[in-house]
Design a protein around this motif. Structure first.
Motif, mmCIF file in Angstrom:
data_model
loop_
_atom_site.group_PDB
_atom_site.id
_atom_site.type_symbol
_atom_site.label_atom_id
_atom_site.label_comp_id
_atom_site.label_asym_id
_atom_site.label_seq_id
_atom_site.Cartn_x
_atom_site.Cartn_y
_atom_site.Cartn_z
ATOM 1 N N LEU A 52 9.881 -7.645 0.525
ATOM 2 C CA LEU A 52 8.453 -7.775 0.829
ATOM 3 C C LEU A 52 7.879 -6.463 1.366
ATOM 4 O O LEU A 52 6.732 -6.108 1.071
ATOM 5 C CB LEU A 52 8.236 -8.916 1.830
ATOM 6 C CG LEU A 52 8.455 -10.325 1.267
ATOM 7 C CD1 LEU A 52 8.479 -11.356 2.379
ATOM 8 C CD2 LEU A 52 7.394 -10.677 0.231
ATOM 9 N N SER A 72 5.021 -14.105 -3.422
ATOM 10 C CA SER A 72 5.134 -12.649 -3.301
ATOM 11 C C SER A 72 6.515 -12.151 -3.719
ATOM 12 O O SER A 72 6.649 -11.076 -4.298
ATOM 13 C CB SER A 72 4.856 -12.233 -1.859
ATOM 14 O OG SER A 72 3.556 -12.608 -1.476
ATOM 15 N N GLY A 120 -3.469 -13.579 -4.000
ATOM 16 C CA GLY A 120 -3.046 -14.740 -3.229
ATOM 17 C C GLY A 120 -4.235 -15.506 -2.663
ATOM 18 O O GLY A 120 -5.374 -15.021 -2.693
ATOM 19 N N TYR A 168 -1.764 -9.698 0.690
ATOM 20 C CA TYR A 168 -1.423 -10.841 -0.170
ATOM 21 C C TYR A 168 -2.667 -11.353 -0.892
ATOM 22 O O TYR A 168 -2.658 -11.575 -2.110
ATOM 23 C CB TYR A 168 -0.800 -11.946 0.681
ATOM 24 C CG TYR A 168 -0.620 -13.276 -0.008
ATOM 25 C CD1 TYR A 168 0.269 -13.427 -1.079
ATOM 26 C CD2 TYR A 168 -1.325 -14.410 0.417
ATOM 27 C CE1 TYR A 168 0.435 -14.660 -1.703
ATOM 28 C CE2 TYR A 168 -1.146 -15.638 -0.205
ATOM 29 C CZ TYR A 168 -0.274 -15.763 -1.262
ATOM 30 O OH TYR A 168 -0.099 -16.977 -1.868
ATOM 31 N N ASN A 169 -3.756 -11.509 -0.156
ATOM 32 C CA ASN A 169 -5.000 -11.994 -0.769
ATOM 33 C C ASN A 169 -5.591 -10.965 -1.728
ATOM 34 O O ASN A 169 -6.170 -11.319 -2.754
ATOM 35 C CB ASN A 169 -6.013 -12.370 0.309
ATOM 36 C CG ASN A 169 -5.665 -13.685 0.992
ATOM 37 O OD1 ASN A 169 -4.915 -14.495 0.457
ATOM 38 N ND2 ASN A 169 -6.195 -13.901 2.186
ATOM 39 N N GLN A 223 -3.955 -9.068 -3.606
ATOM 40 C CA GLN A 223 -3.152 -9.099 -4.837
ATOM 41 C C GLN A 223 -3.243 -10.451 -5.555
ATOM 42 O O GLN A 223 -2.408 -10.773 -6.394
ATOM 43 C CB GLN A 223 -1.695 -8.758 -4.512
ATOM 44 C CG GLN A 223 -1.509 -7.320 -4.039
ATOM 45 C CD GLN A 223 -0.045 -6.949 -3.857
ATOM 46 O OE1 GLN A 223 0.850 -7.591 -4.386
ATOM 47 N NE2 GLN A 223 0.202 -5.886 -3.091
ATOM 48 N N TYR A 263 -4.269 -17.502 0.697
ATOM 49 C CA TYR A 263 -3.673 -18.083 1.906
ATOM 50 C C TYR A 263 -4.616 -19.133 2.483
ATOM 51 O O TYR A 263 -5.779 -18.834 2.780
ATOM 52 C CB TYR A 263 -3.405 -16.984 2.943
ATOM 53 C CG TYR A 263 -2.626 -17.452 4.141
ATOM 54 C CD1 TYR A 263 -1.256 -17.636 4.064
ATOM 55 C CD2 TYR A 263 -3.267 -17.711 5.347
ATOM 56 C CE1 TYR A 263 -0.529 -18.069 5.161
ATOM 57 C CE2 TYR A 263 -2.549 -18.141 6.462
ATOM 58 C CZ TYR A 263 -1.181 -18.323 6.357
ATOM 59 O OH TYR A 263 -0.459 -18.752 7.443
ATOM 60 N N PHE A 297 4.341 -10.426 7.714
ATOM 61 C CA PHE A 297 3.772 -10.605 6.381
ATOM 62 C C PHE A 297 2.294 -10.266 6.460
ATOM 63 O O PHE A 297 1.581 -10.744 7.350
ATOM 64 C CB PHE A 297 3.976 -12.050 5.913
ATOM 65 C CG PHE A 297 3.549 -12.284 4.497
ATOM 66 C CD1 PHE A 297 4.441 -12.112 3.455
ATOM 67 C CD2 PHE A 297 2.242 -12.672 4.198
ATOM 68 C CE1 PHE A 297 4.050 -12.325 2.136
ATOM 69 C CE2 PHE A 297 1.840 -12.880 2.891
ATOM 70 C CZ PHE A 297 2.741 -12.702 1.854
ATOM 71 N N LEU A 344 3.849 -5.873 0.954
ATOM 72 C CA LEU A 344 3.296 -7.128 1.463
ATOM 73 C C LEU A 344 3.791 -7.468 2.863
ATOM 74 O O LEU A 344 3.512 -8.547 3.391
ATOM 75 C CB LEU A 344 3.647 -8.267 0.505
ATOM 76 C CG LEU A 344 2.842 -8.227 -0.807
ATOM 77 C CD1 LEU A 344 3.535 -9.001 -1.899
ATOM 78 C CD2 LEU A 344 1.440 -8.776 -0.571
ATOM 79 N N ALA A 367 3.019 -18.304 0.360
ATOM 80 C CA ALA A 367 2.719 -16.866 0.346
ATOM 81 C C ALA A 367 3.988 -16.050 0.138
ATOM 82 O O ALA A 367 4.025 -15.117 -0.676
ATOM 83 C CB ALA A 367 2.028 -16.474 1.650
ATOM 84 N N GLN A 368 5.039 -16.380 0.859
ATOM 85 C CA GLN A 368 6.306 -15.651 0.735
ATOM 86 C C GLN A 368 6.914 -15.809 -0.655
ATOM 87 O O GLN A 368 7.303 -14.834 -1.305
ATOM 88 C CB GLN A 368 7.327 -16.180 1.762
ATOM 89 C CG GLN A 368 6.987 -15.869 3.187
ATOM 90 C CD GLN A 368 7.779 -16.704 4.182
ATOM 91 O OE1 GLN A 368 7.825 -16.386 5.340
ATOM 92 N NE2 GLN A 368 8.375 -17.795 3.721
#
Length: 495
Positions: free
Chosen positions: A140, A261, A165, A160-161, A163, A167, A155, A145, A257-258
């Motif tokens: 990660l 990713s 994601g 994340y968002n 890319q 959440y 994290f 990330l 999320a994990q």
């Protein structure tokens, strides 16, 4: 395969279940953090997935059921600060942390065994998968990330968002609202964003449970273990993930999320969550004094309990409510469940001893159709998002005809041999194999009771009425009655 519909928390609707691989199901359920005795909330959650495990197998699936044991990383308050729950208990009890883990893992297994749960296919532990978790953290960080801060690794929700994601999509929480609810003073946190969550935590010198890592001595974040263990045993994407509704946020949100990713795939296809327990309409809570352990229920040792209730009575009570609805404990409800369960249990004993009697009797097409419809209805009910409450109603329909045959009010030939044999097989299968109910009530060995009944018959034939009365009294004291019927002598649970 019989059609199964599951309420998918992710999409907030019932969906027809289609496994990734035809004929096979991968299922992961978040297990307990073993720092205290198993409580009834645990039991209800794991009961749901015990029945789902049983049902999936009964309709022809091969199932790999993974349920983990959390033995490190779960901090007090379920966040990223404070003591490890197991480490804290180890200090209080002056034990090694793994002694605490072993004690409460044993308790967990004992409680589930009392409730007649099937063991999972795999039961991995967080400490047994530290290498996988450290490698996931490295991955990660490499993907941009996650970031290291003072020996901890977090994290990055914003990255994340950015890319793609989302959440908060599982729980329906909106990021801006979550940020408004979070009160962190400038400079107080080592996180870039207050919502970022730990995937590796730096351990202070006094922290009992810690291991070497590229970022210093520390321990894995609570959320990471499930992502690593589910991927190891079920693959990067699998069919069903379950747990209590309290885990939707943040635990399961973080898992999504994990997992996404790490692999670039949505990790879970169907999310299932059980609802909470209440007692007399109030949330079950130690602070309210309305929380009791399974052992207290079995012994009746609590101010709120009028009597003791057997594990099978409690299991049946829980099955009378669909898993997504709130379940309210009360003495009246438990007593009603005890009576209803014993009626079904008596039917289970009756049908086991019956055999088809071929007689010159016309088949009663109406009764035959009702029995066939009830059998099909049971499967349909459980196929409708595991609706055990409706399934049990169909079981009572079958019980009606079992009672009629037992009392010689209906001849088995009137149902036809095929339907009678199906009734006999399916009632036992539904009761024992799918609902997981046991013939033993209050720990009584039925073989001993059957032996005593043979003595009863002998004493009665020899007119030794003092001994006859003694055996009758024993049965009555233990919640049973002896039935002197026209064609047989039998015993049954008192309803």
């Amino acid at each position: 395969m019989i059609e199964l519909k599951i309420y998918n928390t992710l999409n907030r609707k019932k969906e027809v279940f289609t496994p990734l691989t035809e004929g096979y199901v991968g299922m992961y359920v978040c297990g307990p953090t073993v720092y205290s005795n198993a409580h009834l909330g645990n039991v209800r959650t794991f009961l749901t997935f015990d029945v789902l495990f049983r049902y999936l197998r009964s309709i022809g699936y091969k199932v790999r059921y993974v349920r983990n044991i959390t033995d490190v990383g779960h901090l007090v308050g379920d966040g990223d600060e404070g003591e490890d729950k197991i480490g804290k208990m180890a200090k209080l009890e002056q034990l090694e942390p793994m002694e605490v883990v072993q004690r409460y893992t044993n308790d967990f297994h004992e409680v589930l065994q009392q409730f007649n749960f099937l063991p999972p296919s795999v039961e991995p532990t967080a400490t047994g998968h530290l290498i996988e978790q450290i490698e996931a953290v490295k991955d990660l960080i490499q993907k941009g990330l996650a970031y290291e801060s003072n020996g901890s690794v977090y994290f990055d929700i914003d990255k994340y968002n950015e890319q793609g994601g989302n959440y908060g999509k599982l729980s329906g929480r909106i990021l801006e609202d979550l940020l408004n609810e979070t009160r962190v003073l400038d400079g107080q946190s080592e996180k870039r964003n207050p919502l970022d969550f730990a995937i590796w935590k730096n351990a202070s010198p006094e922290h009992i449970m810690q291991w070497p890592s590229p970022w210093g001595m520390g321990f894995p974040g609570w959320h990471l273990e499930c992502s690593c263990m589910s991927a190891k045993y079920l693959g990067n994407q699998f069919d069903i993930h379950g747990g209590g509704m309290d885990l939707k946020f943040p635990h399961h949100e973080c898992e999504i999320a994990q997992g996404t990713s790490l692999t670039g795939q949505e990790p879970v296809r169907y999310w299932m969550h059980t609802n909470m327990l209440t007692v007399n309409g109030q949330k079950m809570s130690k602070s309210l004094g309305n929380s009791f352990l399974p052992a207290q229920l079995f012994k009746g040792e609590h101010d709120l309990l009028d009597q003791a209730y057997s594990p099978m009575t409690v299991r049946f009570f829980m099955l009378q409510s669909q898993y997504r609805s709130t379940l309210d404990f009360s003495n009246d409800a438990l007593k009603g469940s005890q009576k209803a369960f014993r009626r079904l249990l008596n039917g289970f004993r009756m049908i086991k001893s019956m055999s088809f009697e071929s007689e010159d009797v016309a088949i009663d097409e109406k009764k035959k159709a009702i029995v066939e419809d009830a059998i099909e209805g049971f499967y349909t009910a459980l196929g409708d998002d595991l609706n055990t409450a409706v399934g049990i109603a169909h079981l009572f329909t079958l019980l009606k005809y079992i009672n009629m045959m037992y009392m010689n009010q209906l001849q088995s030939a009137a149902l036809g041999e095929e339907t009678f044999n199906k009734l006999k097989a399916k009632y036992q299968e539904f009761f024992e194999e799918i609902l997981g109910l046991s013939e033993e009530e209050n720990g009584t060995d039925t073989s001993v009771l059957n032996g005593m009944l043979e003595l009863y018959k002998e004493y009665k034939a020899n007119r030794q009425f003092d001994k006859v009365d003694q055996i009758r009294a024993y049965f009555k004291d233990n919640g049973m009655v002896i039935k002197d019927l026209k064609h047989r002598i039998d015993w049954a649970w008192e309803e």
